[in-house]
Design a protein around this motif. Structure first.
Motif, mmCIF file in Angstrom:
data_model
loop_
_atom_site.group_PDB
_atom_site.id
_atom_site.type_symbol
_atom_site.label_atom_id
_atom_site.label_comp_id
_atom_site.label_asym_id
_atom_site.label_seq_id
_atom_site.Cartn_x
_atom_site.Cartn_y
_atom_site.Cartn_z
ATOM 1 N N PRO A 1 -37.725 44.153 60.992
ATOM 2 C CA PRO A 1 -39.158 44.457 61.118
ATOM 3 C C PRO A 1 -39.963 44.065 59.885
ATOM 4 N N LEU A 2 -39.379 44.272 58.686
ATOM 5 C CA LEU A 2 -40.082 43.907 57.456
ATOM 6 C C LEU A 2 -40.121 42.390 57.267
ATOM 7 N N VAL A 3 -39.064 41.721 57.695
ATOM 8 C CA VAL A 3 -39.067 40.254 57.660
ATOM 9 C C VAL A 3 -40.187 39.724 58.543
ATOM 10 N N MET A 4 -40.297 40.297 59.735
ATOM 11 C CA MET A 4 -41.331 39.886 60.677
ATOM 12 C C MET A 4 -42.723 40.104 60.089
ATOM 13 N N LEU A 5 -42.955 41.295 59.541
ATOM 14 C CA LEU A 5 -44.267 41.611 58.984
ATOM 15 C C LEU A 5 -44.595 40.722 57.784
ATOM 16 N N GLY A 6 -43.596 40.478 56.940
ATOM 17 C CA GLY A 6 -43.829 39.625 55.771
ATOM 18 C C GLY A 6 -44.161 38.200 56.152
ATOM 19 N N GLY A 7 -43.432 37.663 57.131
ATOM 20 C CA GLY A 7 -43.694 36.296 57.568
ATOM 21 C C GLY A 7 -45.056 36.152 58.217
ATOM 22 N N ILE A 8 -45.410 37.117 59.065
ATOM 23 C CA ILE A 8 -46.718 37.072 59.722
ATOM 24 C C ILE A 8 -47.836 37.204 58.709
ATOM 25 N N ALA A 9 -47.676 38.118 57.755
ATOM 26 C CA ALA A 9 -48.716 38.326 56.736
ATOM 27 C C ALA A 9 -48.927 37.066 55.902
ATOM 28 N N ALA A 10 -47.831 36.391 55.545
ATOM 29 C CA ALA A 10 -47.944 35.182 54.726
ATOM 30 C C ALA A 10 -48.651 34.063 55.489
ATOM 31 N N GLY A 11 -48.206 33.825 56.723
ATOM 32 C CA GLY A 11 -48.802 32.737 57.505
ATOM 33 C C GLY A 11 -50.238 33.015 57.907
ATOM 34 N N PHE A 12 -50.479 34.208 58.443
ATOM 35 C CA PHE A 12 -51.826 34.552 58.889
ATOM 36 C C PHE A 12 -52.775 34.694 57.701
ATOM 37 N N GLY A 13 -52.277 35.257 56.603
ATOM 38 C CA GLY A 13 -53.128 35.432 55.423
ATOM 39 C C GLY A 13 -53.628 34.115 54.873
ATOM 40 N N LEU A 14 -52.752 33.126 54.802
ATOM 41 C CA LEU A 14 -53.164 31.828 54.273
ATOM 42 C C LEU A 14 -54.133 31.136 55.223
ATOM 43 N N ARG A 15 -53.858 31.235 56.506
ATOM 44 C CA ARG A 15 -54.765 30.622 57.481
ATOM 45 C C ARG A 15 -56.121 31.323 57.470
ATOM 46 N N ALA A 16 -56.114 32.656 57.361
ATOM 47 C CA ALA A 16 -57.369 33.413 57.310
ATOM 48 C C ALA A 16 -58.167 33.045 56.068
ATOM 49 N N GLY A 17 -57.488 32.875 54.945
ATOM 50 C CA GLY A 17 -58.187 32.470 53.730
ATOM 51 C C GLY A 17 -58.841 31.106 53.872
ATOM 52 N N SER A 18 -58.174 30.211 54.594
ATOM 53 C CA SER A 18 -58.740 28.889 54.834
ATOM 54 C C SER A 18 -59.976 28.974 55.722
ATOM 55 N N ILE A 19 -59.917 29.854 56.740
ATOM 56 C CA ILE A 19 -61.044 29.993 57.671
ATOM 57 C C ILE A 19 -62.238 30.674 57.008
ATOM 58 N N LEU A 20 -61.959 31.776 56.315
ATOM 59 C CA LEU A 20 -63.046 32.600 55.765
ATOM 60 C C LEU A 20 -63.546 32.124 54.414
ATOM 61 N N LEU A 21 -62.623 31.662 53.570
ATOM 62 C CA LEU A 21 -62.972 31.352 52.188
ATOM 63 C C LEU A 21 -62.896 29.870 51.853
ATOM 64 N N GLY A 22 -62.503 29.072 52.836
ATOM 65 C CA GLY A 22 -62.446 27.637 52.605
ATOM 66 C C GLY A 22 -61.274 27.184 51.765
#
Length: 206
Positions: A173-194
């Motif tokens: 479960p922690l592996v899953m959460l860590g992987g999702i947070a890393a991938g989604f976080g970077l993509r979200a930063g690209s969308i919101l913050l350029g």
């Protein structure tokens, strides 16, 4: 469970594109299904295992339900899934699907005994391929080619984090959460913050 969520989210992105293109219900189903199962199909073929949706139709059923729900919403509530709102929903649903499939693809590759670097690459491919097929079939420029946005990079980051945490023996479960947070976080930063890589010297935006 995680893969089913990824299928549903990516199917929604296909349905949202179908709204914009004014497709009929069968067009919705086709685009949603291709998007929802595209990445997983390529992953299973590369791993030389049975393609999941061929062996069990649950993923196709999920895609069909999502597609018809989106079509009904677009039909009875015109404008709700189109325009600015539809575009934002598409971008964010795509980001969520990207993160989910990066984790799932990497985990399945590791479980199949694939070397770590190959598993990370396969996770990134799994996360990206469905969206590429969606955009090509719809006649759009694939999101992966949008300027310098972190897209495949975000998928690869999620995949790499999944492999790294798995190697540490952390609970799934922690592996899953860590992987999702890393991938989604970077993509979200690209969308919101350029967030993006700098332009190459002498080049303009792609």
């Amino acid at each position: 469970m995680l893969e089913a969520a990824g299928v549903a989210v990516f199917a929604l992105t296909g349905a949202l594109v179908a709204v914009r293109k004014g497709m009929d219900p069968f067009g919705f189903i086709l685009l949603a299904t291709v998007t929802g199962v595209g990445g997983g199909t390529l992953r299973d073929l590369v791993l030389d295992r049975g393609v999941g949706w061929v062996q069990a139709p649950s993923d196709v059923i999920i895609c069909t339900i999502v597609a018809l729900a989106a079509w009904a919403t677009a039909y009875f509530r015109p404008g709700m899934l189109d325009g600015w709102m539809g575009k934002r929903m598409l971008v964010w649903a795509d980001a969520a699907g990207l993160a989910l499939f990066a984790v799932v693809g990497t985990q399945k590759a590791l479980m199949a005994g694939v070397p770590v670097l190959s598993a990370v690459a396969l996770g990134a491919v799994t996360a990206s391929f469905g969206g590429i097929l969606r955009d090509i079939l719809a006649g759009d420029r694939p999101m992966v080619l949008w300027s310098r946005d972190f897209y495949v990079t975000a998928a690869a980051t999620g995949a790499a984090m999944t492999a790294f945490l798995s190697g540490l023996g952390i609970s799934p479960p922690l592996v899953m959460l860590g992987g999702i947070a890393a991938g989604f976080g970077l993509r979200a930063g690209s969308i919101l913050l350029g967030w993006s890589f700098p332009n190459l010297p002498g080049s303009g935006s792609a």
